[in-house]
Write an enzyme that holds these catalytic residues in place. Structure first.
Site, mmCIF file in Angstrom:
data_model
loop_
_atom_site.group_PDB
_atom_site.id
_atom_site.type_symbol
_atom_site.label_atom_id
_atom_site.label_comp_id
_atom_site.label_asym_id
_atom_site.label_seq_id
_atom_site.Cartn_x
_atom_site.Cartn_y
_atom_site.Cartn_z
ATOM 1 N N ASP A 183 0.831 -1.206 0.000
ATOM 2 C CA ASP A 183 0.000 0.000 0.000
ATOM 3 C C ASP A 183 0.871 1.264 0.000
ATOM 4 O O ASP A 183 1.819 1.375 0.778
ATOM 5 C CB ASP A 183 -0.877 0.040 1.249
ATOM 6 C CG ASP A 183 -1.877 -1.109 1.315
ATOM 7 O OD1 ASP A 183 -1.587 -2.165 0.748
ATOM 8 O OD2 ASP A 183 -2.933 -0.935 1.935
ATOM 9 N N HIS B 65 -1.044 4.511 -0.532
ATOM 10 C CA HIS B 65 -2.048 5.431 0.025
ATOM 11 C C HIS B 65 -1.713 6.907 -0.203
ATOM 12 O O HIS B 65 -1.754 7.718 0.723
ATOM 13 C CB HIS B 65 -2.252 5.159 1.514
ATOM 14 C CG HIS B 65 -3.165 3.998 1.777
ATOM 15 N ND1 HIS B 65 -4.492 3.991 1.391
ATOM 16 C CD2 HIS B 65 -2.938 2.791 2.359
ATOM 17 C CE1 HIS B 65 -5.040 2.842 1.728
ATOM 18 N NE2 HIS B 65 -4.124 2.086 2.315
ATOM 19 N N ASP C 144 -4.127 -0.266 -3.446
ATOM 20 C CA ASP C 144 -4.261 0.845 -2.501
ATOM 21 C C ASP C 144 -3.245 1.944 -2.803
ATOM 22 O O ASP C 144 -2.455 2.353 -1.945
ATOM 23 C CB ASP C 144 -4.143 0.361 -1.053
ATOM 24 C CG ASP C 144 -5.454 -0.207 -0.533
ATOM 25 O OD1 ASP C 144 -6.365 -0.448 -1.350
ATOM 26 O OD2 ASP C 144 -5.565 -0.429 0.688
ATOM 27 N N HIS D 213 -9.151 0.028 -2.048
ATOM 28 C CA HIS D 213 -9.356 1.474 -2.159
ATOM 29 C C HIS D 213 -9.416 1.938 -3.611
ATOM 30 O O HIS D 213 -9.675 3.125 -3.840
ATOM 31 C CB HIS D 213 -8.250 2.229 -1.417
ATOM 32 C CG HIS D 213 -8.495 2.334 0.051
ATOM 33 N ND1 HIS D 213 -9.042 3.448 0.643
ATOM 34 C CD2 HIS D 213 -8.290 1.440 1.052
ATOM 35 C CE1 HIS D 213 -9.152 3.250 1.945
ATOM 36 N NE2 HIS D 213 -8.702 2.038 2.221
ATOM 37 N N HIS E 101 -4.012 -8.285 -3.199
ATOM 38 C CA HIS E 101 -4.079 -7.198 -2.231
ATOM 39 C C HIS E 101 -4.525 -7.646 -0.840
ATOM 40 O O HIS E 101 -3.847 -7.389 0.153
ATOM 41 C CB HIS E 101 -5.019 -6.097 -2.708
ATOM 42 C CG HIS E 101 -5.119 -4.977 -1.715
ATOM 43 N ND1 HIS E 101 -4.087 -4.096 -1.510
ATOM 44 C CD2 HIS E 101 -6.099 -4.621 -0.830
ATOM 45 C CE1 HIS E 101 -4.429 -3.246 -0.554
ATOM 46 N NE2 HIS E 101 -5.637 -3.540 -0.123
ATOM 47 N N HIS F 298 -2.716 -4.616 2.433
ATOM 48 C CA HIS F 298 -4.018 -4.369 3.057
ATOM 49 C C HIS F 298 -3.960 -4.039 4.544
ATOM 50 O O HIS F 298 -4.879 -3.431 5.070
ATOM 51 C CB HIS F 298 -4.914 -5.599 2.835
ATOM 52 C CG HIS F 298 -6.370 -5.400 3.123
ATOM 53 N ND1 HIS F 298 -7.074 -4.275 2.721
ATOM 54 C CD2 HIS F 298 -7.280 -6.184 3.773
ATOM 55 C CE1 HIS F 298 -8.331 -4.391 3.096
ATOM 56 N NE2 HIS F 298 -8.481 -5.527 3.737
ATOM 57 N N ASP G 52 -24.104 15.889 -3.618
ATOM 58 C CA ASP G 52 -23.526 16.947 -4.457
ATOM 59 C C ASP G 52 -23.268 16.395 -5.859
ATOM 60 O O ASP G 52 -22.144 16.055 -6.226
ATOM 61 C CB ASP G 52 -22.228 17.440 -3.813
ATOM 62 C CG ASP G 52 -21.552 18.542 -4.610
ATOM 63 O OD1 ASP G 52 -22.247 19.202 -5.406
ATOM 64 O OD2 ASP G 52 -20.333 18.725 -4.451
ATOM 65 N N ASP H 60 -23.142 17.598 -8.879
ATOM 66 C CA ASP H 60 -22.252 18.266 -9.836
ATOM 67 C C ASP H 60 -20.840 18.457 -9.282
ATOM 68 O O ASP H 60 -19.999 19.102 -9.917
ATOM 69 C CB ASP H 60 -22.817 19.615 -10.263
ATOM 70 C CG ASP H 60 -23.006 20.568 -9.075
ATOM 71 O OD1 ASP H 60 -22.771 20.136 -7.922
ATOM 72 O OD2 ASP H 60 -23.390 21.724 -9.312
ATOM 73 N N SER I 27 -19.659 20.288 -7.009
ATOM 74 C CA SER I 27 -19.286 21.693 -6.850
ATOM 75 C C SER I 27 -18.816 22.005 -5.434
ATOM 76 O O SER I 27 -18.217 23.055 -5.188
ATOM 77 C CB SER I 27 -20.479 22.587 -7.188
ATOM 78 O OG SER I 27 -21.539 22.362 -6.268
#
Length: 739
Positions: A180, A182, A209, A242, A293, A472, A650, A652, A654
């Site tokens: 990982d 991250h 990940d 992830h 993973h 993981h 949300d 769109d 934004s």
């Protein structure tokens, strides 16, 4: 006869000195062993705090997604709650690849003359790949035109790859495997510095990940994808849990992309969904070493995994659709209970209720006695009953009966096959090893399984292999062997929980397939600290997070203490205090051992003043006197879940939602938490945040307004994965280059 000291006196003096020296050495040794034992004890409980909170968050994310899935499946199409989130489940739109390529087209995006970042031409050259690494090292950002072009070429290439990559070693070619990352660019750059960049002579396997939690996930991805395009036969990328847009909503990658690429972030995220679904599932080295993973289960079969249409699983958390005769041509998702008839457990531990004896999500208390479902049509009422049944732990068959969509006893052969494929992919991405034999649901994370040494032996024997390399899980040394050294856990993100919390590691395999492990710590600050300073800094960070968690459960804790304090003295014994805290928090921590860090003052008889204790936690609340205390505490406790729902609403991307969507979000949250919020309380909350009176709510400002601060450690420095804010993503160097 001469005068002087006799030999016997000399021997006595030397013997006396030797005895004194031995006593001093024993004393020093005894002191040192106590010191090492104390450091190890601190290290272990600090680690336990961090891991308990991390897995609690993952479990809450899976619960939330299951809840939203039930909304989609069981509510009528016209319901407000369903309409609010329906766009979120459109991940499998039926479009031809050519149509998607037109949607992702970058040719109409101009690169301004003032742009000072790296320029790319395609096909990429090695010089450009190295230049991209240097640019990201120097905090420069790639223009969105080049981002879309690079991602589009990566998507086209990945569609040609098999589900399981096959790699061979030779005398002159060692393979480097990384765990990982991250989003921690510093770790990736350090690996390249120590080991060299990918090339024909230096192949790499990156084991999933790549994104979330860290600040530079998009940069890490772009570097890996650029080397994949340069060396498609020598760079191998496995999918991790992830690499999933559902998980990205909670853990920061979605927010990072939308912050750095405001104009074209939505298209970039959609293209990344496609790419993630096409990432290979595993890599096999010399037919003997399996790299994946998460892990395996007692039904994992590489021949099945090699045949699945992996791109169908845009999110591995959602089971495939099944069609039943009773639904009148309406397809409904459902998770089948397979505990009966001797069959293996379900790969997803939800909606089956978690047992308190093992682990319980600290964020989801049972408010079922306060549920008051809204009045609606008959079909919608059936849907709400089904939803509440799921949240209260009802069986899947009961859910189907409530919604009028129960599974048929004769499911088609293809449906069973699809269900099995999904479970295998989920296990591969989410599972963890355990020391005991057997295979049981992973109720700590909420998905996948725990598998034991007997399952490892059986799998390796069936597939004629010798070693499983997986990631993981964060490990303090960056790696850990288990199951008689047949399973190696590899984690490459150093300082994951906080500065000095853990090392990173990668492994090299030659033709003999003997693992050669290299450890490192990316932060220069860490190398300057002593062992005591490193342990102390990590301990302070863990306790800071834990105090906030305790404070956010204040009302539940006081209620538990009052049940034990029959005479209302304000005092409880240390034993009762520890049992009450664990009964509310369900973190499985050694509370009595932590008393000296969490309780500064006790009565003469050793009792704990629980009213005074919350003052000792030294947590400062935001100044929101006009907001209901119960609502505030709920906000503190469920910040991550609330932000995830906001991001879903949300549509769109934004970062702003209107008042009606804000109210609908709270209704959605009230069903999820099985609580009831009054319209007045929600309106007061909206007015408190909408300071400019424009009728819109800025999601980031809302979340920051309800952040608890720690008075004890305001001057302490250090980064913690549980303490980061969006301000970390808004430095000047992360401004959208299109603007």
């Amino acid at each position: 006869m001469g005068c002087g000291v006799s030999k016997s006196n000399l021997f006595q003096k030397s013997d006396s000195k030797a005895v004194t020296s031995i006593k001093a050495a024993v004393l020093i040794q005894h002191w040192y062993r106590q010191y090492v034992a104390r450091m190890e004890l601190k290290r272990r409980y600090t680690w336990h705090i961090f891991q308990s909170l991390e897995y609690s968050g993952e479990q809450a994310q899976i619960k939330l997604y299951n809840f939203l899935g039930y909304l989609m499946d069981n509510f009528t199409p016209s319901s407000n709650e369903r309409n609010l989130i329906s766009h979120f489940f459109r991940e499998n739109e039926v479009c031809r690849d050519s149509e998607w390529e037109r949607f992702f087209d970058y040719k109409n995006i101009d690169v301004p003359e003032i742009y000072s970042g790296p320029h790319l031409t395609f096909p990429l050259t090695l010089e450009q790949g190295s230049g991209l690494v240097d640019a990201f090292r120097n905090k420069r950002q790639l223009h969105s035109r080049y981002v879309l072009q690079l991602l589009l070429d990566t998507w086209r290439l990945l569609r040609k790859f098999p589900n399981i990559s096959r790699v061979s070693t030779c005398q002159s070619k060692e393979i480097t495997i990384c765990g990982d990352l991250h989003g921690q660019l510093e770790d990736l750059l350090l690996i390249f510095y120590k080991n060299g960049m990918p090339s024909h002579e230096r192949p790499y396997v990156f084991n999933g990940d790549f994104v979330d939690r860290g600040d530079n996930s998009i940069e890490v991805l772009l570097i890996l994808f650029s080397f994949l395009l340069l060396y498609p036969n020598d760079v191998h990328l496995n999918r991790g849990n992830h690499e999933d847009h559902i998980v990205n909503l909670r853990y920061g990658f979605t927010k990072e992309v939308l912050t750095k690429y405001k104009m074209h972030g939505k298209r970039i995220l959609k293209l990344l969904q496609k790419i993630f679904s096409w990432l290979p599932l595993a890599t096999v080295i010399d037919q003997k070493v399996l790299v994946l993973h998460g892990g395996i289960s007692d039904t994992t079969d590489l021949s099945v995994l090699a045949r699945v249409d992996r791109h169908k699983y845009v999110s591995a958390l959602r089971p495939p659709k099944k069609r039943h005769p009773s639904t009148a041509n309406v397809s409904v998702d459902y998770e089948e209970e397979v505990w009966s008839s001797g069959r293996r457990r379900s790969s997803v531990a939800l909606p089956r209720p978690l047992t308190r004896g093992t682990f319980q999500n600290t964020s989801l208390p049972d408010f079922s006695d306060r549920v008051r479902p809204p009045v609606g049509g008959a079909a919608e009422r059936r849907g709400r009953l089904a939803l509440q049944g799921a949240l209260l732990g009802g069986s899947q068959q009961a859910l189907g009966a409530a919604a009028g969509t129960g599974p048929s006893q004769d499911s088609g052969e293809s449906s069973d096959h699809s269900e099995d494929e999904w479970k295998q992919i989920l296990d591969l991405l989410w599972s963890d090893p355990m020391t005991q034999d057997g295979c049981v649901p992973n109720e700590v994370r909420g998905g996948g399984c725990y598998w034991g040494p007997d399952v490892t032996d059986d799998f390796l024997s069936r597939h004629n292999m010798t070693l499983i390399i997986r990631s993981h899980e964060c490990k303090q040394e960056g790696y850990e062997f288990c199951h008689n050294r047949k399973v190696l856990t590899l984690f490459s993100a150093s300082n994951y929980y906080d500065v000095a919390s853990n090392r990173g590691a990668y492994v090299k395999l030659g033709p003999d397939l003997v693992p050669y492990l290299i450890q490192y710590q990316a932060s220069s600050k860490t190398r300057e600290l002593t062992v005591r300073q490193r342990v102390g800094q990590t301990e302070h960070s863990a306790l800071r997070v834990l105090r906030k968690q305790l404070f956010s459960h204040k009302s539940d804790l006081i209620s538990a203490f009052q049940d034990l304090d029959k005479e209302n003295t304000g005092l409880v014994s240390l034993k009762d205090w520890a049992e009450a805290v664990e009964g509310v928090m369900h973190l499985g921590l050694p509370w009595r051992m932590l008393r000296s860090q969490l309780i500064s003052r006790r009565a003469s008889d050793g009792a704990v003043d629980y009213r005074q204790w919350f003052t000792e936690l030294a947590i400062q609340e935001p100044n929101m006197e006009h907001i209901e205390k119960g609502l505030l505490e709920m906000l503190y406790r469920h910040r991550s879940t609330l932000e995830t729902i906001f991001r879903i609403v949300d549509t769109d991307n934004s970062g702003v939602i209107n008042m009606e969507d804000f109210r609908q979000t709270w209704k959605l949250l009230s069903i999820y938490l099985k609580m009831e919020f009054t319209e007045e309380a929600i309106s007061d909350l909206a007015v408190a945040i909408d300071t400019n009176g424009d009728g819109c709510i800025d999601i980031q400002e809302f979340m920051e307004a309800f952040r608890l601060s720690d008075k004890k450690s305001r001057l302490e420095r250090g980064r913690s994965m549980f303490m980061g804010t969006a301000h970390d993503l808004q430095r000047p160097e992360t401004v959208d280059p299109d603007l």
